[in-house]
Enzyme design. Structure first.
Site, PDB file in Angstrom:
ATOM      1  N   TRP A  12      24.382  15.607 -25.951  1.00 45.42           N
ATOM      2  CA  TRP A  12      25.100  15.185 -24.743  1.00 45.42           C
ATOM      3  C   TRP A  12      26.222  14.193 -25.033  1.00 45.42           C
ATOM      4  O   TRP A  12      27.008  13.876 -24.149  1.00 45.42           O
ATOM      5  CB  TRP A  12      24.110  14.578 -23.744  1.00 45.42           C
ATOM      6  CG  TRP A  12      23.502  15.583 -22.827  1.00 45.42           C
ATOM      7  CD1 TRP A  12      23.686  16.940 -22.848  1.00 45.42           C
ATOM      8  CD2 TRP A  12      22.637  15.310 -21.712  1.00 45.42           C
ATOM      9  NE1 TRP A  12      22.980  17.530 -21.830  1.00 45.42           N
ATOM     10  CE2 TRP A  12      22.325  16.552 -21.118  1.00 45.42           C
ATOM     11  CE3 TRP A  12      22.086  14.154 -21.173  1.00 45.42           C
ATOM     12  CZ2 TRP A  12      21.495  16.664 -20.002  1.00 45.42           C
ATOM     13  CZ3 TRP A  12      21.254  14.262 -20.062  1.00 45.42           C
ATOM     14  CH2 TRP A  12      20.974  15.498 -19.488  1.00 45.42           C
ATOM     15  N   LYS A  13      26.228  13.631 -26.256  1.00 45.68           N
ATOM     16  CA  LYS A  13      27.247  12.622 -26.599  1.00 45.68           C
ATOM     17  C   LYS A  13      27.305  11.530 -25.519  1.00 45.68           C
ATOM     18  O   LYS A  13      26.265  11.088 -25.066  1.00 45.68           O
ATOM     19  CB  LYS A  13      28.594  13.306 -26.830  1.00 45.68           C
ATOM     20  CG  LYS A  13      28.472  14.418 -27.889  1.00 45.68           C
ATOM     21  CD  LYS A  13      29.765  14.872 -28.431  1.00 45.68           C
ATOM     22  CE  LYS A  13      29.527  15.984 -29.433  1.00 45.68           C
ATOM     23  NZ  LYS A  13      30.736  16.431 -30.093  1.00 45.68           N
ATOM     24  N   HIS A 100      25.801  12.702 -37.720  1.00 45.72           N
ATOM     25  CA  HIS A 100      26.849  13.452 -37.021  1.00 45.72           C
ATOM     26  C   HIS A 100      28.211  12.913 -37.458  1.00 45.72           C
ATOM     27  O   HIS A 100      28.365  11.707 -37.676  1.00 45.72           O
ATOM     28  CB  HIS A 100      26.669  13.304 -35.503  1.00 45.72           C
ATOM     29  CG  HIS A 100      27.546  14.240 -34.730  1.00 45.72           C
ATOM     30  ND1 HIS A 100      28.890  14.011 -34.556  1.00 45.72           N
ATOM     31  CD2 HIS A 100      27.280  15.419 -34.128  1.00 45.72           C
ATOM     32  CE1 HIS A 100      29.410  15.018 -33.848  1.00 45.72           C
ATOM     33  NE2 HIS A 100      28.447  15.888 -33.584  1.00 45.72           N
ATOM     34  N   GLU A 170      27.578  21.655 -39.569  1.00 50.23           N
ATOM     35  CA  GLU A 170      28.603  21.454 -38.552  1.00 50.23           C
ATOM     36  C   GLU A 170      29.955  21.235 -39.227  1.00 50.23           C
ATOM     37  O   GLU A 170      30.298  20.093 -39.591  1.00 50.23           O
ATOM     38  CB  GLU A 170      28.284  20.216 -37.714  1.00 50.23           C
ATOM     39  CG  GLU A 170      27.116  20.371 -36.785  1.00 50.23           C
ATOM     40  CD  GLU A 170      27.349  19.599 -35.481  1.00 50.23           C
ATOM     41  OE1 GLU A 170      27.304  20.217 -34.428  1.00 50.23           O
ATOM     42  OE2 GLU A 170      27.599  18.387 -35.548  1.00 50.23           O
TER      43      GLU A 170
HETATM   44  P1  PGA Z   1      30.894  21.089 -29.661  1.00 51.55           P
HETATM   45  O1  PGA Z   1      30.202  19.853 -30.387  1.00 51.55           O
HETATM   46  O2  PGA Z   1      29.823  22.136 -29.462  1.00 51.55           O
HETATM   47  O3  PGA Z   1      31.414  20.536 -28.367  1.00 51.55           O
HETATM   48  O4  PGA Z   1      31.990  21.575 -30.557  1.00 51.55           O
HETATM   49  C1  PGA Z   1      29.207  20.078 -31.354  1.00 51.55           C
HETATM   50  C2  PGA Z   1      28.686  18.780 -31.893  1.00 51.55           C
HETATM   51  O5  PGA Z   1      29.458  17.809 -31.982  1.00 51.55           O
HETATM   52  O6  PGA Z   1      27.499  18.681 -32.238  1.00 51.55           O
END
Ligand code: PGA
Length: 256
Positions: A12-13, A100, A170
């Site tokens: 969710w950031k 992350h 990622e």
């Molecule tokens: P995003 O972000 O799916 O909006 O590209 C992925 C993440 O930062 O884990």
């Protein structure tokens, strides 16, 4: 570990704006998943939410788990203003994202990250460790960089705890971008990470580790990563912050 069920993790950031919105989201999500269950689709989610909301959301979850987006590499003692991983685990939070790229960009180094992974696993949190290249080169040097990253982070981590370790591939260039990596690009890195893990810790321990993909996944591409990308699940940023998109992805990934 090859999972029988996909591991779908939302990040969710720094959203939503307040606790009320967060609770409403989880309540609505649970309602949708109850409806899916009636259609014999047993979807299950992991949501990494802002720390301050986490414990308030746990009572509303039946088909999912609440986690954090980072933890501190600190143990019990005399440090002001931080919590330890075991404190986090004692509240009912079951998992955390670590490493992350947005956290690393704020200055987290590999040593600190390694310490966090160790303490997180010791606290029995499912630990989603993110790795990813910032850019690709034709010679494939980024693959070696990823392997080295992994080796450095995991060098002293207890292998016996590896069944709670998840690696999230990622690519930094795909995070927040309009398009994700292709499933072929993902597959290639997954193979290389699996090989690196096997070399580092031996095949038996390496087999316990799940690998997931994150970066610009949408409802149109989610399932293809599970089928062609060689991963056990997904890490979703934007796609987990919008109820309809998140449930659509969960439905497609858990449908046979
Ligand atoms: P995003 O972000 O799916 O909006 O590209 C992925 C993440 O930062 O884990």
């Amino acid at each position: 570990m090859k999972r029988t069920k996909p591991l779908i993790v939302g990040n969710w950031k720094t959203t939503p704006a307040n606790l009320k919105e967060a609770i409403n989201f989880v309540k609505s999500l649970e309602k949708k998943l109850t409806a899916l269950k009636k259609k014999s689709i047993n979807a299950y989610y992991f949501l990494a939410v802002p720390d301050i909301f986490a414990t308030s959301l746990i009572p509303f979850t039946k088909y999912g788990e609440i986690g954090t987006q980072n933890i501190n590499g600190t143990t019990l003692g005399q440090e002001t203003g931080i919590t330890t991983p075991s404190m986090v685990a004692s509240t009912g939070i079951t998992f955390t994202i670590l490493g992350h790229s947005e956290v690393r960009a704020r200055g987290e180094d590999l040593h600190t990250l390694s310490q966090k992974v160790t303490l997180s696993l010791k606290a029995k949190l499912l630990t989603v460790l993110c790795v990813g290249e910032s850019e690709r080169d034709k010679e494939g040097n980024y693959l070696h960089e990823l392997e080295n990253d992994l080796k450095e982070i995991l060098a002293n981590v207890d292998r016996a705890l590896f069944s709670n370790l998840v690696i999230a591939y990622e690519p930094i260039w795909a995070i927040g971008a309009p398009v994700p990596a292709t499933t072929e690009e993902c597959f290639e890195v997954v193979i290389s990470l699996r090989r690196a893990l096997a070399t580092l810790v031996g095949i038996e321990h390496a087999k316990k580790v799940s690998i997931i993909y994150g970066g610009a996944v949408t409802e149109d591409t989610a399932k293809s990563f599970l089928i062609d990308g060689g991963v056990d699940g997904l890490l979703l940023g934007r796609a987990s912050q919008e109820l309809k998109t998140f449930t659509t992805i969960l439905e497609s990934c858990f449908k046979n």
